[in-house]
Design a protein around this motif. Structure first.
Motif, PDB file in Angstrom:
ATOM      1  N   GLU A 239     -14.744  80.410  -3.084  1.00 21.06           N
ATOM      2  CA  GLU A 239     -15.093  80.836  -4.130  1.00 21.06           C
ATOM      3  C   GLU A 239     -14.783  82.462  -4.335  1.00 21.06           C
ATOM      4  OE1 GLU A 239     -19.108  79.762  -5.022  1.00 21.06           O
ATOM      5  OE2 GLU A 239     -18.756  77.628  -4.962  1.00 21.06           O
ATOM      6  N   ARG A 240     -14.815  82.958  -5.661  1.00 22.48           N
ATOM      7  CA  ARG A 240     -14.638  84.372  -5.819  1.00 22.48           C
ATOM      8  C   ARG A 240     -13.552  84.991  -5.075  1.00 22.48           C
ATOM      9  NH1 ARG A 240     -20.658  84.594  -5.266  1.00 22.48           N
ATOM     10  NH2 ARG A 240     -20.453  85.965  -3.693  1.00 22.48           N
ATOM     11  N   VAL A 241     -12.285  84.272  -5.259  1.00 15.53           N
ATOM     12  CA  VAL A 241     -11.093  84.749  -4.335  1.00 15.53           C
ATOM     13  C   VAL A 241     -10.446  86.093  -5.096  1.00 15.53           C
ATOM     14  CG1 VAL A 241      -8.835  84.070  -3.936  1.00 15.53           C
ATOM     15  CG2 VAL A 241     -10.681  82.294  -3.946  1.00 15.53           C
ATOM     16  N   GLU A 242     -10.333  86.965  -4.316  1.00 14.97           N
ATOM     17  CA  GLU A 242      -9.557  88.360  -4.716  1.00 14.97           C
ATOM     18  C   GLU A 242      -8.403  88.424  -3.947  1.00 14.97           C
ATOM     19  OE1 GLU A 242     -12.263  91.324  -4.265  1.00 14.97           O
ATOM     20  OE2 GLU A 242     -14.074  90.505  -4.789  1.00 14.97           O
ATOM     21  N   LEU A 243      -7.197  88.278  -4.634  1.00 16.52           N
ATOM     22  CA  LEU A 243      -5.715  88.356  -4.135  1.00 16.52           C
ATOM     23  C   LEU A 243      -5.509  89.716  -4.286  1.00 16.52           C
ATOM     24  CD1 LEU A 243      -4.220  85.101  -5.408  1.00 16.52           C
ATOM     25  CD2 LEU A 243      -5.230  85.592  -3.021  1.00 16.52           C
ATOM     26  N   LYS A 255     -19.989  72.577   1.914  1.00 17.30           N
ATOM     27  CA  LYS A 255     -21.049  71.745   1.182  1.00 17.30           C
ATOM     28  C   LYS A 255     -21.827  72.315   0.492  1.00 17.30           C
ATOM     29  CE  LYS A 255     -20.301  68.090   4.885  1.00 17.30           C
ATOM     30  NZ  LYS A 255     -21.381  67.450   5.993  1.00 17.30           N
ATOM     31  N   GLY A 256     -21.406  73.041  -0.235  1.00 17.89           N
ATOM     32  CA  GLY A 256     -22.338  74.037  -1.571  1.00 17.89           C
ATOM     33  C   GLY A 256     -23.111  75.112  -0.763  1.00 17.89           C
ATOM     34  N   ARG A 257     -22.925  75.506   0.446  1.00 20.15           N
ATOM     35  CA  ARG A 257     -23.750  76.525   1.257  1.00 20.15           C
ATOM     36  C   ARG A 257     -22.594  77.565   1.632  1.00 20.15           C
ATOM     37  NH1 ARG A 257     -25.294  78.126   6.445  1.00 20.15           N
ATOM     38  NH2 ARG A 257     -24.024  76.401   7.435  1.00 20.15           N
ATOM     39  N   ALA A 258     -22.990  78.871   1.288  1.00 23.94           N
ATOM     40  CA  ALA A 258     -22.086  80.057   1.465  1.00 23.94           C
ATOM     41  C   ALA A 258     -22.421  80.340   2.956  1.00 23.94           C
ATOM     42  CB  ALA A 258     -22.478  81.255   0.642  1.00 23.94           C
ATOM     43  N   LEU A 259     -21.043  80.347   3.604  1.00 29.04           N
ATOM     44  CA  LEU A 259     -21.073  80.752   5.066  1.00 29.04           C
ATOM     45  C   LEU A 259     -20.899  82.125   5.298  1.00 29.04           C
ATOM     46  CD1 LEU A 259     -18.897  77.715   6.482  1.00 29.04           C
ATOM     47  CD2 LEU A 259     -21.328  77.828   6.378  1.00 29.04           C
ATOM     48  N   GLY A 260     -20.093  82.583   4.278  1.00 26.63           N
ATOM     49  CA  GLY A 260     -19.899  84.208   4.394  1.00 26.63           C
ATOM     50  C   GLY A 260     -18.626  84.769   3.585  1.00 26.63           C
ATOM     51  N   GLN A 261     -18.582  86.000   3.562  1.00 24.22           N
ATOM     52  CA  GLN A 261     -17.385  86.700   3.090  1.00 24.22           C
ATOM     53  C   GLN A 261     -16.291  86.571   3.959  1.00 24.22           C
ATOM     54  OE1 GLN A 261     -17.295  87.828  -0.356  1.00 24.22           O
ATOM     55  NE2 GLN A 261     -15.599  88.211  -0.243  1.00 24.22           N
ATOM     56  N   ALA A 262     -15.225  86.111   3.765  1.00 25.95           N
ATOM     57  CA  ALA A 262     -13.921  85.893   4.591  1.00 25.95           C
ATOM     58  C   ALA A 262     -13.107  86.867   4.061  1.00 25.95           C
ATOM     59  CB  ALA A 262     -13.399  84.733   4.422  1.00 25.95           C
ATOM     60  N   SER A 263     -12.372  87.662   4.923  1.00 23.99           N
ATOM     61  CA  SER A 263     -11.388  88.550   4.635  1.00 23.99           C
ATOM     62  C   SER A 263     -10.132  88.427   5.566  1.00 23.99           C
ATOM     63  CB  SER A 263     -11.645  89.930   5.154  1.00 23.99           C
ATOM     64  OG  SER A 263     -13.084  90.307   4.259  1.00 23.99           O
ATOM     65  N   LEU A 264      -8.877  88.204   4.704  1.00 24.26           N
ATOM     66  CA  LEU A 264      -7.501  87.850   5.519  1.00 24.26           C
ATOM     67  C   LEU A 264      -6.910  89.195   5.341  1.00 24.26           C
ATOM     68  CD1 LEU A 264      -6.630  84.394   3.859  1.00 24.26           C
ATOM     69  CD2 LEU A 264      -7.936  84.967   5.981  1.00 24.26           C
ATOM     70  N   GLN A 265      -6.082  89.551   6.421  1.00 19.82           N
ATOM     71  CA  GLN A 265      -4.845  90.383   6.375  1.00 19.82           C
ATOM     72  C   GLN A 265      -3.699  89.982   5.877  1.00 19.82           C
ATOM     73  OE1 GLN A 265      -4.751  92.948  10.069  1.00 19.82           O
ATOM     74  NE2 GLN A 265      -6.764  91.917  10.814  1.00 19.82           N
ATOM     75  N   VAL A 266      -3.614  88.869   5.438  1.00 20.54           N
ATOM     76  CA  VAL A 266      -2.207  88.255   4.980  1.00 20.54           C
ATOM     77  C   VAL A 266      -2.528  87.999   3.508  1.00 20.54           C
ATOM     78  CG1 VAL A 266      -1.274  87.317   7.194  1.00 20.54           C
ATOM     79  CG2 VAL A 266      -3.065  85.906   6.030  1.00 20.54           C
ATOM     80  N   PRO A 267      -1.382  88.092   2.764  1.00 22.97           N
ATOM     81  CA  PRO A 267      -1.454  88.050   1.336  1.00 22.97           C
ATOM     82  C   PRO A 267      -1.105  86.643   0.728  1.00 22.97           C
ATOM     83  CG  PRO A 267       0.517  89.150   1.687  1.00 22.97           C
ATOM     84  CD  PRO A 267       0.089  88.827   3.128  1.00 22.97           C
ATOM     85  N   GLY A 268      -1.467  86.264  -0.408  1.00 21.19           N
ATOM     86  CA  GLY A 268      -1.012  85.089  -1.022  1.00 21.19           C
ATOM     87  C   GLY A 268      -2.149  84.003  -0.921  1.00 21.19           C
ATOM     88  N   ALA A 269      -2.047  83.318  -2.294  1.00 14.24           N
ATOM     89  CA  ALA A 269      -3.192  82.239  -2.283  1.00 14.24           C
ATOM     90  C   ALA A 269      -2.906  80.993  -1.185  1.00 14.24           C
ATOM     91  CB  ALA A 269      -2.833  81.563  -3.891  1.00 14.24           C
ATOM     92  N   THR A 331       6.004  82.657  -1.231  1.00 16.15           N
ATOM     93  CA  THR A 331       6.274  84.152  -0.815  1.00 16.15           C
ATOM     94  C   THR A 331       6.532  85.220  -1.964  1.00 16.15           C
ATOM     95  OG1 THR A 331       7.029  83.098   1.223  1.00 16.15           O
ATOM     96  CG2 THR A 331       7.755  85.543   0.993  1.00 16.15           C
ATOM     97  N   LEU A 332       7.203  84.727  -3.000  1.00 14.68           N
ATOM     98  CA  LEU A 332       7.383  85.648  -4.087  1.00 14.68           C
ATOM     99  C   LEU A 332       6.219  85.916  -4.870  1.00 14.68           C
ATOM    100  CD1 LEU A 332      10.906  84.334  -5.217  1.00 14.68           C
ATOM    101  CD2 LEU A 332      10.455  86.630  -4.017  1.00 14.68           C
ATOM    102  N   GLU A 333       5.453  85.145  -4.890  1.00 15.70           N
ATOM    103  CA  GLU A 333       4.121  84.930  -5.767  1.00 15.70           C
ATOM    104  C   GLU A 333       3.302  86.023  -5.089  1.00 15.70           C
ATOM    105  OE1 GLU A 333      -0.115  82.535  -6.365  1.00 15.70           O
ATOM    106  OE2 GLU A 333       1.922  81.485  -6.544  1.00 15.70           O
TER     107      GLU A 333
END
Length: 446
Positions: A239-243, A255-269, A331-333
């Motif tokens: 949820e609340r995806v920021e690309l 299962k409806g419970r937020a586990l926490g904010q995930a941060s990725l160093q790799v781009p793309g949906a 990749t182009l996206e």
């Protein structure tokens, strides 16, 4: 096994297996048509080419998937009573009976495996890792450890259906690695149905299967199997995806419970989906959310997956392994978030794949501002159409769509890219062949 000879040892998968065997105390020799840095890094005797004379007192010969079993070196081994194992048979033996995770799929399996390696390391589990790419956290393409075993399982090899793991992850499934009608090859499935049933066999043999809720093939194939679903409609979603241009952020929900904010160093949906697959696999393996989030944040990306190589005249040079239309499109996206003019050096990979998908490649490449198409990297395959003619077809189809496109050989392409590079450009090298060398030379040679 005590003494092993590995054919094709320079390959990323074969060199990883050799590394892991060495760590177990097995004596290893190897051979390859073109030994390089991976073979050299192993520190073992490596012969150039394939020849029965390479065989000495080995008890096992390891054969990569594309090599036919009537190859002279293979036949000589059998004549001497040396056991012959395919790459996938060896991997199955190394994983069997151990707490393990296996990752397969048409796209994203290397990245998802790398994310899981990062998670297992953050959890302090001392993992054993077999990877189809380079990951700086290991370092390289393999890691020997006493903890759970993690492996990328290549679905192009029909023997993958015999691999048994505790948790089987399938990232997605498309019609790839399928031989044309009337043709057979050891690294191709005979039909889409054969591929689907091989995937079914892999998933069915696991303790639990982790599959995407949004993939119709995999949802159908996993019916009746103990499975857990990720993505929209599954038990884990984002949820609340920021690309962004260099990575992404999202809320990891289970299962409806937020586990926490995930941060990725790799781009793309697409990498958000890979992270969901890795996260659910880790949960299925009994890991805590904290280790999952730390592992995802620490994951730096694997080699040749949107890898920044350097610059030329202020233009950014990025290299990516994308070699299927779906991967090229993703990749182009991701490249679009950099806000630069996208110029592509594209090298189609495998003759039979390109014969079947050249129109789809043109469609996938169409969002680029310019495309230079290189001759097909045949990987030893032969077909009805020449590598140059197939690549010219792609360039012509792109021009018909209004995209600036041309066919150039490797050195011509390199000279053109260097001469025309501008600071606002992104030069993106795409393909699973040796186009990666052009990326390096473009960024680092005068």
């Amino acid at each position: 096994m005590k003494r092993v000879h590995v054919m094709g040892v320079e390959g990323v998968g074969m060199s990883a297996l050799a590394h892991l065997l060495l760590a177990e105390g097995v004596a290893v020799t190897g051979c390859d048509l073109a030994p390089g840095r991976r073979a050299e890094a192993l520190g073992i005797p490596v012969y150039r080419g394939h020849d029965p004379d390479h065989l000495r007192d080995e008890d096992t010969l390891i054969v990569p998937t594309p090599i036919p079993l009537d190859h002279p070196e293979v036949e000589a081994a059998r004549a001497r009573g040396i056991r012959v194992l395919r790459r996938m048979e060896l991997l199955a033996g190394l994983l069997g009976g151990k707490p393990s995770i296996g990752v397969t799929g048409t796209h994203g399996k290397t990245t998802t495996t790398g994310m899981l390696a990062s998670i297992l390391l953050e959890a302090g589990l001392d993992p054993w890792v077999f990877l189809g790419g380079e990951l700086s956290l290991l370092p390289g393409n393999a890691r020997y450890g006493g903890g759970p075993r993690l492996a990328e399982v290549d679905e192009s090899d029909p023997l993958f259906q015999g691999v048994r793991v505790s948790v089987a992850v399938a990232t997605n499934l498309e019609a790839d690695h399928i031989a044309p009608p009337g043709q057979r090859a050891p690294n191709y499935h005979g039909s889409l149905e054969e591929l689907k049933w091989a995937m079914r066999g892999f998933l069915e043999g696991a303790g639990v299967a982790v599959v995407p809720a949004f993939d119709p093939f995999l949802m159908e194939l996993s019916q009746g199997i103990r499975r857990r679903l990720f993505g929209k409609g599954g038990e884990v979603w984002a949820e609340r995806v920021e690309l962004g241009p260099t990575g992404s952020r999202f809320l990891l929900v289970h299962k409806g419970r937020a586990l926490g904010q995930a941060s990725l160093q790799v781009p793309g949906a697409h990498n958000v989906q890979n992270a969901l697959a890795a996260g659910l696999a880790a949960l299925a393996f009994g890991l805590e959310a904290e280790a999952i989030l730390r592992g995802l944040a620490r994951f730096p990306g694997v080699g040749r997956r949107f890898q920044r190589v350097g610059e030329v005249k202020g233009a950014l040079v990025v290299d990516d392994y994308a070699h299927h239309p779906t991967e090229v499109r993703a990749t182009l996206e991701a490249a679009g978030y950099l806000g630069r003019r996208i110029r592509v050096l594209f090298q189609p990979h495998r003759l039979l794949r390109t014969q079947a998908l050249w129109r789809e490649f043109a469609e996938a490449l169409a969002p680029a501002q310019e495309v230079v198409v290189l001759p097909v990297y045949t990987a030893g395959e032969k077909g009805e159409v020449s590598p140059e003619a197939l690549s010219r077809r792609i360039a012509e189809a792109l021009r018909e769509k209004g995209v600036a496109a041309r066919f150039l050989e490797g050195e011509e392409a390199l000279a053109y890219a260097r001469a025309t590079a501008r600071p606002e450009d992104l030069w993106l090298t795409l393909g699973a062949g040796d186009v990666t060398e052009l990326a390096r030379r473009l960024a680092h040679e005068g």
